[in-house]
Motif scaffolding. Structure first.
Motif, PDB file in Angstrom:
ATOM      1  N   LEU A 297      -6.068   3.923  -9.372  1.00 12.77           N
ATOM      2  CA  LEU A 297      -5.347   3.275  -8.211  1.00 12.77           C
ATOM      3  C   LEU A 297      -5.507   1.871  -8.406  1.00 12.77           C
ATOM      4  O   LEU A 297      -4.388   1.321  -7.883  1.00 12.77           O
ATOM      5  N   THR A 298      -6.533   1.346  -8.916  1.00 10.26           N
ATOM      6  CA  THR A 298      -6.543  -0.229  -8.729  1.00 10.26           C
ATOM      7  C   THR A 298      -5.415  -0.539  -9.899  1.00 10.26           C
ATOM      8  O   THR A 298      -4.894  -1.784  -9.547  1.00 10.26           O
ATOM      9  N   ARG A 299      -5.457   0.035 -10.863  1.00 10.80           N
ATOM     10  CA  ARG A 299      -4.392  -0.102 -12.009  1.00 10.80           C
ATOM     11  C   ARG A 299      -3.098  -0.287 -11.227  1.00 10.80           C
ATOM     12  O   ARG A 299      -2.113  -1.229 -11.426  1.00 10.80           O
ATOM     13  N   ILE A 300      -2.543   1.015 -10.661  1.00 13.43           N
ATOM     14  CA  ILE A 300      -1.269   0.868  -9.942  1.00 13.43           C
ATOM     15  C   ILE A 300      -1.118  -0.363  -8.885  1.00 13.43           C
ATOM     16  O   ILE A 300      -0.093  -0.775  -8.692  1.00 13.43           O
ATOM     17  N   THR A 301      -2.211  -0.796  -8.082  1.00 13.97           N
ATOM     18  CA  THR A 301      -2.250  -1.575  -7.088  1.00 13.97           C
ATOM     19  C   THR A 301      -2.013  -2.830  -7.739  1.00 13.97           C
ATOM     20  O   THR A 301      -0.922  -3.564  -7.360  1.00 13.97           O
ATOM     21  N   THR A 302      -2.877  -3.327  -8.776  1.00 13.42           N
ATOM     22  CA  THR A 302      -2.599  -4.576  -9.554  1.00 13.42           C
ATOM     23  C   THR A 302      -1.058  -4.667 -10.124  1.00 13.42           C
ATOM     24  O   THR A 302      -0.283  -5.840  -9.683  1.00 13.42           O
TER      25      THR A 302
ATOM     26  N   PHE B 203      -6.428  -2.797 -15.993  1.00  9.99           N
ATOM     27  CA  PHE B 203      -5.882  -2.812 -14.876  1.00  9.99           C
ATOM     28  C   PHE B 203      -4.216  -3.298 -15.033  1.00  9.99           C
ATOM     29  O   PHE B 203      -3.455  -2.810 -14.329  1.00  9.99           O
ATOM     30  N   THR B 204      -4.095  -4.439 -15.925  1.00  9.84           N
ATOM     31  CA  THR B 204      -2.919  -4.847 -16.227  1.00  9.84           C
ATOM     32  C   THR B 204      -1.977  -4.516 -17.142  1.00  9.84           C
ATOM     33  O   THR B 204      -0.829  -4.501 -17.494  1.00  9.84           O
ATOM     34  N   GLY B 205      -2.823  -3.844 -18.152  1.00  7.07           N
ATOM     35  CA  GLY B 205      -2.119  -3.445 -19.186  1.00  7.07           C
ATOM     36  C   GLY B 205      -1.939  -4.468 -20.364  1.00  7.07           C
ATOM     37  O   GLY B 205      -1.214  -4.452 -21.354  1.00  7.07           O
ATOM     38  N   TRP B 206      -2.522  -5.829 -20.199  1.00 11.06           N
ATOM     39  CA  TRP B 206      -2.570  -6.802 -21.140  1.00 11.06           C
ATOM     40  C   TRP B 206      -3.511  -6.518 -22.282  1.00 11.06           C
ATOM     41  O   TRP B 206      -4.539  -5.609 -22.008  1.00 11.06           O
ATOM     42  N   SER B 207      -3.566  -7.175 -23.318  1.00 10.26           N
ATOM     43  CA  SER B 207      -4.571  -7.219 -24.464  1.00 10.26           C
ATOM     44  C   SER B 207      -5.482  -7.984 -23.822  1.00 10.26           C
ATOM     45  O   SER B 207      -5.561  -8.916 -22.720  1.00 10.26           O
TER      46      SER B 207
ATOM     47  N   ALA C 279       0.967  -1.134  -0.029  1.00  5.40           N
ATOM     48  CA  ALA C 279       0.017   0.088  -0.145  1.00  5.40           C
ATOM     49  C   ALA C 279       0.900   1.199   0.014  1.00  5.40           C
ATOM     50  O   ALA C 279       0.526   2.230  -0.706  1.00  5.40           O
ATOM     51  N   GLN C 280       1.871   1.321   0.555  1.00  9.63           N
ATOM     52  CA  GLN C 280       2.642   2.548   0.769  1.00  9.63           C
ATOM     53  C   GLN C 280       3.664   2.645  -0.686  1.00  9.63           C
ATOM     54  O   GLN C 280       3.595   3.716  -1.205  1.00  9.63           O
ATOM     55  N   GLU C 281       3.875   1.428  -1.098  1.00  8.39           N
ATOM     56  CA  GLU C 281       4.427   1.880  -2.583  1.00  8.39           C
ATOM     57  C   GLU C 281       3.491   2.063  -3.728  1.00  8.39           C
ATOM     58  O   GLU C 281       3.617   3.099  -4.306  1.00  8.39           O
ATOM     59  N   VAL C 282       2.242   1.668  -3.556  1.00  8.98           N
ATOM     60  CA  VAL C 282       1.270   2.165  -4.532  1.00  8.98           C
ATOM     61  C   VAL C 282       1.136   3.794  -4.071  1.00  8.98           C
ATOM     62  O   VAL C 282       0.904   4.327  -5.182  1.00  8.98           O
ATOM     63  N   PHE C 283       0.947   4.320  -2.886  1.00  8.66           N
ATOM     64  CA  PHE C 283       0.699   5.848  -2.855  1.00  8.66           C
ATOM     65  C   PHE C 283       1.982   6.704  -3.250  1.00  8.66           C
ATOM     66  O   PHE C 283       1.726   7.509  -3.786  1.00  8.66           O
TER      67      PHE C 283
END
Length: 211
Positions: free
Chosen positions: A83-88, A173-177, A59-63
């Motif tokens: 934020l969910t995308r960053i967390t994922t 969220f993942t950047g995948w296709s 969580a710290q890294e996410v923020f």
């Protein structure tokens, strides 16, 4: 970063307004972003990590990432999704950097878990989210099985089966296709099924394979 200049009605400020203020150095604005979305980030990260200290680290890294990437948030989508995308991706990177855990064996299971495995012929990934005492055993077991799967498998199963995310959302969220998401989900479910069958020492009925 300067001291907060956010007014008392910060609860009514839009996410975009908060992001703009935070980019300008307003501490209170970023603190409000953390206040609004830290429960979501903590809950989501806890689906990947058991230890609270690791969840807190994630969580710290996410923020931290969110703060440095505020310039990329333009308000076209929700901040929760951003934020969910960053967390994922943060959790995925942490999983990839961790050492691979040893394969789960039936001897590692508790009596309740073994009994549940013997009696249940349903999809473990979906079962982990049902209510009641029976699902608590299933949830713990599913987490342990997931913990021995690859990071990509864990992410796609957690998002689709745990968060009810659509293929399109997982791709965002993942950047995948979307094609990769579908293939990854299919293969991940097949591998999870194989892991459960190995623990059971027998094959599950065909109906249990679909979800």
């Amino acid at each position: 970063m300067r001291k907060g200049t956010l007014l008392a009605n910060s609860n009514e400020s839009s996410d975009l307004e908060l992001a703009q203020l935070a980019r300008a150095g307003d501490e209170a604005a970023f603190a409000e972003i953390v206040r609004r979305y830290s429960p979501r980030v903590f809950r989501f990260a806890s689906k990947f990590f058991r230890q609270r200290s690791v969840v807190e680290e994630a969580a710290q890294e996410v923020f931290m990432k969110a703060f440095t990437q505020l310039g990329s948030y333009e308000g076209r989508g929700s901040m929760e999704g951003w934020l969910t995308r960053i967390t994922t991706n943060t959790c995925l990177n942490m999983l990839r950097s961790a050492k691979r855990r040893p394969e789960l064996a039936s001897a590692d299971l508790s009596e309740d878990e073994s009994t549940w495995l013997e009696n249940q012929l349903s999809d473990v990934a979906a079962e982990r989210h049902r209510a009641g005492e029976r699902s608590l055993v299933a949830a713990d077991l599913a987490d342990r099985v997931l913990g021995n799967m690859s990071p990509d498998d864990r992410v796609v199963l957690t998002l689709i089966d745990g968060e009810d995310a659509s293929v399109k959302e997982v791709a965002e969220f993942t950047g995948w296709s979307e094609s990769k998401v579908k293939v990854q989900a299919f293969r991940a479910r097949r591998r999870m099924r194989a892991a459960v069958e190995k623990l059971l020492g027998k094959q599950l009925p065909p109906a249990a394979a679909s979800s």
